[in-house]
Design an enzyme around this catalytic site. Sequence first.
Site, short mmCIF file in Angstrom:
data_model
loop_
_atom_site.label_atom_id
_atom_site.label_comp_id
_atom_site.label_asym_id
_atom_site.label_seq_id
_atom_site.Cartn_x
_atom_site.Cartn_y
_atom_site.Cartn_z
N CYS A 65 72.98 -17.04 26.35
CA CYS A 65 74.21 -16.45 25.85
C CYS A 65 74.65 -15.34 26.79
CB CYS A 65 73.97 -15.90 24.45
SG CYS A 65 75.38 -15.01 23.75
N CYS A 68 74.26 -11.74 24.78
CA CYS A 68 73.00 -11.11 24.37
C CYS A 68 71.76 -11.64 25.08
CB CYS A 68 72.81 -11.25 22.86
SG CYS A 68 72.47 -12.94 22.32
N CYS A 114 76.34 -18.31 18.93
CA CYS A 114 74.99 -17.80 19.17
C CYS A 114 74.48 -17.24 17.84
CB CYS A 114 75.03 -16.71 20.24
SG CYS A 114 73.44 -15.89 20.47
N CYS A 117 73.92 -13.16 18.15
CA CYS A 117 75.00 -12.16 18.24
C CYS A 117 76.36 -12.67 17.78
CB CYS A 117 75.10 -11.63 19.67
SG CYS A 117 75.83 -12.80 20.84
N CYS A 137 79.93 -29.10 22.95
CA CYS A 137 80.98 -28.86 23.94
C CYS A 137 81.14 -27.34 24.05
CB CYS A 137 82.26 -29.54 23.46
SG CYS A 137 83.59 -29.54 24.64
#
Length: 148
Positions: A65, A68, A114, A117, A137
Amino acid sequence: MIKWADIIRFTNKGNPTPDKRVEKTPEEWKQLLTPEEFQVARLKGTERSFSSELCSLFDPGIYECKCCGTLLFDATEKFESGTGWPSFTQPLKENAIAYLADKSYGMIRVEVVCNTCDAHLGHVFPDGPEPSGLRYCINAISLSKIKE
């Protein structure tokens, strides 16, 4: 292996518990991200299709991510979908991703964020290759690639 039925269950009954949580104010995220990264990851935007080299990059590695650093996808699960966004068949761990019903723009889709976060990553669809049949996607701008 996560299947479409699992995603529908998570969307309707609650997501897996993340390993940890990261929460920041919008101002704190703006200090860490570019304006375009903030627009996509924090405000649920979408990058232009075929705008990232990550679409055609298939080298080994892990994708995390951008916000984070949570490990999200392994390059071994990446495939060429022809959509203009990086596509994966599975997340790295079941609890890395959270699934949310998205009824925007007159469509019914499953948004993926995510689970650490809440950064907007993209959407998941049941039209990917076997054995999972899934296509995550993902906006490339929401990811960073780590070399293995």
